[in-house]
Design a protein around this motif. Sequence first.
Motif, mmCIF file in Angstrom:
data_model
loop_
_atom_site.group_PDB
_atom_site.id
_atom_site.type_symbol
_atom_site.label_atom_id
_atom_site.label_comp_id
_atom_site.label_asym_id
_atom_site.label_seq_id
_atom_site.Cartn_x
_atom_site.Cartn_y
_atom_site.Cartn_z
ATOM 1 N N GLN A 206 -12.453 -39.296 21.291
ATOM 2 C CA GLN A 206 -11.458 -38.447 21.274
ATOM 3 C C GLN A 206 -12.056 -36.976 21.176
ATOM 4 O OE1 GLN A 206 -8.682 -38.244 21.328
ATOM 5 N NE2 GLN A 206 -7.527 -35.956 20.503
ATOM 6 N N ARG B 137 -12.369 -35.098 30.041
ATOM 7 C CA ARG B 137 -10.762 -34.792 29.058
ATOM 8 C C ARG B 137 -10.539 -36.045 29.714
ATOM 9 N NH1 ARG B 137 -8.684 -28.650 29.398
ATOM 10 N NH2 ARG B 137 -11.089 -27.877 28.460
ATOM 11 N N GLU C 180 3.241 -38.081 28.166
ATOM 12 C CA GLU C 180 1.501 -39.073 27.550
ATOM 13 C C GLU C 180 0.678 -38.604 26.949
ATOM 14 O OE1 GLU C 180 -0.750 -41.831 28.030
ATOM 15 O OE2 GLU C 180 1.089 -41.626 28.720
ATOM 16 N N ASP C 181 1.084 -36.973 26.337
ATOM 17 C CA ASP C 181 0.608 -35.314 25.618
ATOM 18 C C ASP C 181 0.899 -36.229 24.380
ATOM 19 O OD1 ASP C 181 3.193 -34.327 25.601
ATOM 20 O OD2 ASP C 181 2.036 -33.077 26.391
ATOM 21 N N VAL D 104 -3.270 -40.088 18.460
ATOM 22 C CA VAL D 104 -5.036 -41.024 18.850
ATOM 23 C C VAL D 104 -4.911 -42.497 18.071
ATOM 24 C CG1 VAL D 104 -7.167 -41.114 17.948
ATOM 25 C CG2 VAL D 104 -6.633 -38.955 18.697
ATOM 26 N N ARG E 8 -12.569 -35.506 25.275
ATOM 27 C CA ARG E 8 -11.602 -35.697 25.534
ATOM 28 C C ARG E 8 -11.232 -34.465 25.650
ATOM 29 N NH1 ARG E 8 -8.211 -40.074 24.002
ATOM 30 N NH2 ARG E 8 -6.110 -39.064 24.650
ATOM 31 N N ARG E 9 -11.255 -32.760 24.556
ATOM 32 C CA ARG E 9 -10.533 -31.864 24.395
ATOM 33 C C ARG E 9 -11.459 -30.868 24.814
ATOM 34 N NH1 ARG E 9 -7.771 -32.421 20.075
ATOM 35 N NH2 ARG E 9 -7.833 -34.364 18.392
ATOM 36 N N CYS F 113 1.389 -39.475 22.810
ATOM 37 C CA CYS F 113 -0.080 -39.925 22.773
ATOM 38 C C CYS F 113 -1.344 -39.960 22.178
ATOM 39 C CB CYS F 113 -0.068 -41.881 22.863
ATOM 40 S SG CYS F 113 1.683 -42.249 22.981
ATOM 41 N N ASP F 114 -1.577 -38.583 23.102
ATOM 42 C CA ASP F 114 -2.790 -38.193 23.283
ATOM 43 C C ASP F 114 -2.657 -37.750 21.723
ATOM 44 O OD1 ASP F 114 -3.750 -39.289 25.981
ATOM 45 O OD2 ASP F 114 -2.953 -37.393 26.702
ATOM 46 N N CYS G 283 3.461 -43.876 27.615
ATOM 47 C CA CYS G 283 3.214 -43.399 26.301
ATOM 48 C C CYS G 283 5.140 -44.069 25.821
ATOM 49 C CB CYS G 283 3.224 -42.294 25.765
ATOM 50 S SG CYS G 283 2.718 -41.949 23.605
ATOM 51 N N ARG H 225 -9.698 -40.913 29.449
ATOM 52 C CA ARG H 225 -10.433 -42.114 27.736
ATOM 53 C C ARG H 225 -11.164 -42.491 28.285
ATOM 54 N NH1 ARG H 225 -4.745 -41.552 27.094
ATOM 55 N NH2 ARG H 225 -4.205 -41.706 24.720
#
Length: 305
Positions: free
Chosen positions: A301, A27, A265-266, A272, A304-305, A268-269, A37, A29
């Motif tokens: 992406q 998960r 940070e999430d 995308v 990473r999920r 920006c996660d 972010c 990058r």
Amino acid sequence: MTQLPTGTVTLASIVEAMKAIAGSPPRARASFAKGRCVHGTYAASDRAEEITKSRSFTRPSRVLARFSLGGDREVANTDRVLRGFSFRLGGDQHRSDLLMQSAPVHFARTLDQMLAFPKARVSGPDGKPDMEEIRAFSAANPETLRQANYIAAPPLDLGFAGTTYWGVHCFPATNLKGETRFIKFKVVPVGADVAPTQKADVKSADFLLHDLENRITAGDVRFSVTALLDRPGDPTMDVTSRWSDEDSREAVRLGTIVITGVEAEDACDAAVFNPANLADGIGHPPDEIFAARRAAYAIAQATRR
């Protein structure tokens, strides 16, 4: 439309090779895993419409952005590594995502190189890459050294706020008159006091991120978004080559980004930054690396999920 890879070189294999350099963490990058972010604002200049009719660049908007370091989550801020600055301009109906970096060239010219470059650098059983394999690949593909050579040249004491960032692709830009020409995006720091005051040998592993946060709090992180204008004969397909006199040629300021705060940070996660998102007035670059990158983002992406 540029053809995507076929045969042994697939987008999934490129993503996996990039992740393998970092030890294939779950998960995470594939690259630029360590970052921060942020959010801010964008204000267009009075010359933006000369270059593009894109509302992303000709209208004020909020900005979601992320500063990052090439590599895995453990990369030290004091290493000479590529820095990234990804940002989103515009609203839902005219959104553009730009992925900028601290070198004016990409590390690979072809998809074969884009796969072989990280594969040559994967660590062996001893936890280290095979230097003979890296040297052999570099000798056979000298253009893949241009990015690394550029990164090695600048001083270490420039923070994220004092770094110049480039879009390595050539983007077709169409203005309100219907005129289209190729441009390269260049994002330049604004302000004289943009370098950290500490010496490189006493910086902590997270110095650059801490310095960025301090500068945002002080309200002095801003950048000019500029367009470098093409000339007849400029290469548009090779992302490992620069235009001649690129550092001194004519550029038009499209607008100014002001970073005003730090985001979780999430944020920006979830957002995308996808290079395929370009509002009308900025077209997709014609080179094969851009076509692969924009398609590979969906694959990366999903892992990473």
